[in-house]
Design an enzyme around this catalytic site. Sequence first.
Site, PDB file in Angstrom:
ATOM      1  N   GLU A 159      -6.541 -39.629 -72.640  1.00  0.00           N
ATOM      2  CA  GLU A 159      -5.849 -40.029 -73.858  1.00  0.00           C
ATOM      3  C   GLU A 159      -6.571 -39.415 -75.056  1.00  0.00           C
ATOM      4  O   GLU A 159      -7.793 -39.316 -75.062  1.00  0.00           O
ATOM      5  CB  GLU A 159      -5.836 -41.557 -73.977  1.00  0.00           C
ATOM      6  N   LYS A 228      -7.871 -38.020 -56.920  1.00  0.00           N
ATOM      7  CA  LYS A 228      -7.678 -38.704 -58.210  1.00  0.00           C
ATOM      8  C   LYS A 228      -8.559 -39.958 -58.322  1.00  0.00           C
ATOM      9  O   LYS A 228      -9.292 -40.142 -59.295  1.00  0.00           O
ATOM     10  CB  LYS A 228      -6.197 -39.066 -58.368  1.00  0.00           C
ATOM     11  N   ASN A 232     -11.982 -40.387 -60.866  1.00  0.00           N
ATOM     12  CA  ASN A 232     -12.150 -41.425 -61.895  1.00  0.00           C
ATOM     13  C   ASN A 232     -13.329 -42.339 -61.572  1.00  0.00           C
ATOM     14  O   ASN A 232     -14.101 -42.710 -62.461  1.00  0.00           O
ATOM     15  CB  ASN A 232     -10.867 -42.253 -62.042  1.00  0.00           C
ATOM     16  N   ALA A 276     -24.330 -42.520 -73.391  1.00  0.00           N
ATOM     17  CA  ALA A 276     -24.567 -43.959 -73.231  1.00  0.00           C
ATOM     18  C   ALA A 276     -23.823 -44.712 -74.328  1.00  0.00           C
ATOM     19  O   ALA A 276     -23.541 -44.164 -75.394  1.00  0.00           O
ATOM     20  CB  ALA A 276     -26.062 -44.235 -73.320  1.00  0.00           C
ATOM     21  N   GLY A 281     -13.895 -48.270 -70.896  1.00  0.00           N
ATOM     22  CA  GLY A 281     -12.713 -49.136 -70.942  1.00  0.00           C
ATOM     23  C   GLY A 281     -11.477 -48.292 -70.728  1.00  0.00           C
ATOM     24  O   GLY A 281     -11.543 -47.219 -70.130  1.00  0.00           O
ATOM     25  N   CYS A 284      -7.438 -46.799 -67.363  1.00  0.00           N
ATOM     26  CA  CYS A 284      -7.649 -46.094 -66.085  1.00  0.00           C
ATOM     27  C   CYS A 284      -8.931 -46.493 -65.357  1.00  0.00           C
ATOM     28  O   CYS A 284      -8.866 -46.990 -64.235  1.00  0.00           O
ATOM     29  CB  CYS A 284      -7.633 -44.587 -66.324  1.00  0.00           C
ATOM     30  N   LYS A 287      -9.328 -50.149 -63.908  1.00  0.00           N
ATOM     31  CA  LYS A 287      -8.308 -50.389 -62.872  1.00  0.00           C
ATOM     32  C   LYS A 287      -8.553 -49.504 -61.641  1.00  0.00           C
ATOM     33  O   LYS A 287      -8.457 -49.969 -60.502  1.00  0.00           O
ATOM     34  CB  LYS A 287      -6.934 -50.091 -63.491  1.00  0.00           C
ATOM     35  N   LYS A 344     -11.620 -45.852 -77.063  1.00  0.00           N
ATOM     36  CA  LYS A 344     -12.422 -44.661 -77.365  1.00  0.00           C
ATOM     37  C   LYS A 344     -11.788 -44.011 -78.589  1.00  0.00           C
ATOM     38  O   LYS A 344     -10.670 -44.382 -78.989  1.00  0.00           O
ATOM     39  CB  LYS A 344     -12.441 -43.687 -76.187  1.00  0.00           C
ATOM     40  N   ARG A 351      -6.161 -50.999 -74.604  1.00  0.00           N
ATOM     41  CA  ARG A 351      -6.224 -51.640 -73.288  1.00  0.00           C
ATOM     42  C   ARG A 351      -7.659 -51.609 -72.748  1.00  0.00           C
ATOM     43  O   ARG A 351      -8.300 -50.581 -72.764  1.00  0.00           O
ATOM     44  CB  ARG A 351      -5.264 -50.958 -72.306  1.00  0.00           C
TER      45      ARG A 351
HETATM   46  C1  UGA Z   1      -9.655 -41.019 -67.810  1.00  0.00           C
HETATM   47  C2  UGA Z   1     -10.131 -39.702 -67.173  1.00  0.00           C
HETATM   48  O1  UGA Z   1     -11.164 -39.111 -67.971  1.00  0.00           O
HETATM   49  C3  UGA Z   1      -8.968 -38.699 -67.030  1.00  0.00           C
HETATM   50  O2  UGA Z   1      -9.421 -37.525 -66.351  1.00  0.00           O
HETATM   51  C4  UGA Z   1      -7.856 -39.368 -66.213  1.00  0.00           C
HETATM   52  O3  UGA Z   1      -6.727 -38.516 -66.087  1.00  0.00           O
HETATM   53  C5  UGA Z   1      -7.422 -40.648 -66.911  1.00  0.00           C
HETATM   54  O4  UGA Z   1      -8.554 -41.530 -67.024  1.00  0.00           O
HETATM   55  C6  UGA Z   1      -6.342 -41.287 -66.063  1.00  0.00           C
HETATM   56  O5  UGA Z   1      -6.636 -41.670 -64.925  1.00  0.00           O
HETATM   57  O6  UGA Z   1      -5.170 -41.296 -66.467  1.00  0.00           O
HETATM   58  P1  UGA Z   1      -9.135 -41.824 -70.319  1.00  0.00           P
HETATM   59  O7  UGA Z   1      -8.933 -43.185 -69.735  1.00  0.00           O
HETATM   60  O8  UGA Z   1      -8.162 -41.296 -71.298  1.00  0.00           O
HETATM   61  O9  UGA Z   1      -9.214 -40.717 -69.144  1.00  0.00           O
HETATM   62  O10 UGA Z   1     -10.546 -41.856 -71.065  1.00  0.00           O
HETATM   63  P2  UGA Z   1     -11.973 -41.162 -70.928  1.00  0.00           P
HETATM   64  O11 UGA Z   1     -12.119 -40.113 -71.931  1.00  0.00           O
HETATM   65  O12 UGA Z   1     -12.266 -40.792 -69.543  1.00  0.00           O
HETATM   66  O13 UGA Z   1     -12.922 -42.393 -71.337  1.00  0.00           O
HETATM   67  C7  UGA Z   1     -12.925 -43.600 -70.570  1.00  0.00           C
HETATM   68  C8  UGA Z   1     -13.936 -44.569 -71.122  1.00  0.00           C
HETATM   69  O14 UGA Z   1     -15.258 -44.120 -70.868  1.00  0.00           O
HETATM   70  C9  UGA Z   1     -13.864 -44.770 -72.636  1.00  0.00           C
HETATM   71  O15 UGA Z   1     -14.031 -46.128 -72.943  1.00  0.00           O
HETATM   72  C10 UGA Z   1     -15.003 -43.936 -73.169  1.00  0.00           C
HETATM   73  O16 UGA Z   1     -15.494 -44.377 -74.401  1.00  0.00           O
HETATM   74  C11 UGA Z   1     -16.036 -44.127 -72.065  1.00  0.00           C
HETATM   75  N1  UGA Z   1     -17.038 -43.045 -71.978  1.00  0.00           N
HETATM   76  C12 UGA Z   1     -16.650 -41.771 -71.686  1.00  0.00           C
HETATM   77  C13 UGA Z   1     -18.390 -43.342 -72.157  1.00  0.00           C
HETATM   78  O17 UGA Z   1     -18.761 -44.503 -72.409  1.00  0.00           O
HETATM   79  N2  UGA Z   1     -19.309 -42.332 -72.034  1.00  0.00           N
HETATM   80  C14 UGA Z   1     -18.952 -41.050 -71.753  1.00  0.00           C
HETATM   81  O18 UGA Z   1     -19.854 -40.182 -71.651  1.00  0.00           O
HETATM   82  C15 UGA Z   1     -17.589 -40.770 -71.571  1.00  0.00           C
END
Ligand code: UGA
Length: 472
Positions: A159, A228, A232, A276, A281, A284, A287, A344, A351
């Site tokens: 996202e 997939k 994740n 860190a 959250g 994706c 869940k 983020k 969500r």
């Molecule tokens: C995630 C995956 O990164 C995608 O590849 C996948 O397609 C998607 O889920 C999905 O299954 O549809 P998304 O949920 O949009 O994408 O968000 P992310 O950028 O992955 O971040 C997820 C959470 O991890 C956020 O809360 C973010 O702040 C946190 N995060 C991310 C960290 O705390 N540290 C990091 O280094 C990276």
Amino acid sequence: MSESIAITVVGSGYVGLVAATCFAEIGHRVLCVDNDEDKVNRLNQGEIPIHEEFLPELLGRHRSSGQVQFTTDLGRATHESQVIFIAVGTPQSQTGNADLSYVDAVASEIARSIHSYKVIVEKSTVPVYTNDWIRRTIERNGVSRSLFDVTSNPEFLREGTAVKDFLHPDRIVLGADSEKAARLLAAIYEPLTSGCYYERSDAVPGSRSAADLPPILQTSTKAAELIKHASNAFLAMKISFINVVANLCEAVDADVEHVAKGMGLDKRIGKRFLSAGIGYGGSCFPKDVAAFRYVAQQLGVDFRLLEEVEKINELQKERFFQKIRSALWTLRNKRLGVLGLSFKGGTDDIRESPALEIIQMLLDAGASICAHDPAAIERAKKELPPHACLQFTEDPYEAADNADALVVLTDWAEFTRLDLKRLRYTLRYPIVIDGRNLFDPWQMQELGFTYLCVGRSSQHTPVESPSAKCLP
Ligand code: UGA
């Protein structure tokens, strides 16, 4: 010139809407189906329900040319398409496994309209074996096996960068157990894999180019389903891992950014997803980790590692809350400015947002909050129960105004551009408690802030100090 294929995308949520738009962008004719009539009407009038870069331009263009259309009529869409992508929600059920009732309902409905060969594609994140279930459901509805194939083409978009991720992917995974279906799926992505899309003057810019094409990986359907979930879960594990390392850093007065950099320079580890913070959250990771753990359990495979990943993620939020409490001694009647509501930066999605959970903990502890977010205020207002001590503001400086401390909960790029001197004098006490490590501790100290963050030393040295620099 690539072949234009008639595609149906079922579901107009994040994945469905972005996929439908991007398939049109690479030259296909797309019908996007949703059973929510009101949403379909709004989409047909050009309203875009999500905050996503490039989506308004692309959708505007392809909707007015008729290349992408929205409808509630899945029967007609199935009849008119060669390939049908299922991109409906797979929410978490009470036991942790994915609730596949929407996928099941869509498969039955599709089955009623199959009169010629169709390829049905799982795009939603689903547990291994879902493919088999879809096939059985369609067969049970009387469709001959020769009239369809079920395949898996997982989506890896994030996202906030969804359109770019779709059009400039790290990889394209095609899980198909029939050559005929695999060929049709590969033809859909041909504008990307041949590079002709990247040569267009109006192409969305990104990391890929005609000289650096996205690889295509053809696998069995089961392997694609596992790719997939495993991806994740692995990324979530990386985040929980670095969060524990951050806690260790706090215990020994080291800087987690230095440690993450040192780890990430090893190409086998890689530097991404080692930031860190206050835990992951979104719709994706929480869940999908739970669903993958459930799948392993059902298959008799010990994957308790994932339970630890989840536990660490929960504790990280609690730990940050305690950090705020210990900075302020007591929270009752304290006024806090909060920056960030979405899970983020770059999205209005709230969500499973760690920010909302922490806000709720702060309110329960008696603090009053003035919260700002560049995009998620409206959604957060609907999600958080109304509270006399909770206000929202469109202005980040107003959130900080006369506050006992400023708490940063989301990594919006906008926050890094704030005028720190102005913030310093807007706050009642110059205390910033940053759950996303957005600011340079050295600079914050120089400006007179008491700056608390995650896994970084209280005796700050500049990030690029000789001890952390890569010397030639
Ligand atoms: C995630 C995956 O990164 C995608 O590849 C996948 O397609 C998607 O889920 C999905 O299954 O549809 P998304 O949920 O949009 O994408 O968000 P992310 O950028 O992955 O971040 C997820 C959470 O991890 C956020 O809360 C973010 O702040 C946190 N995060 C991310 C960290 O705390 N540290 C990091 O280094 C990276």
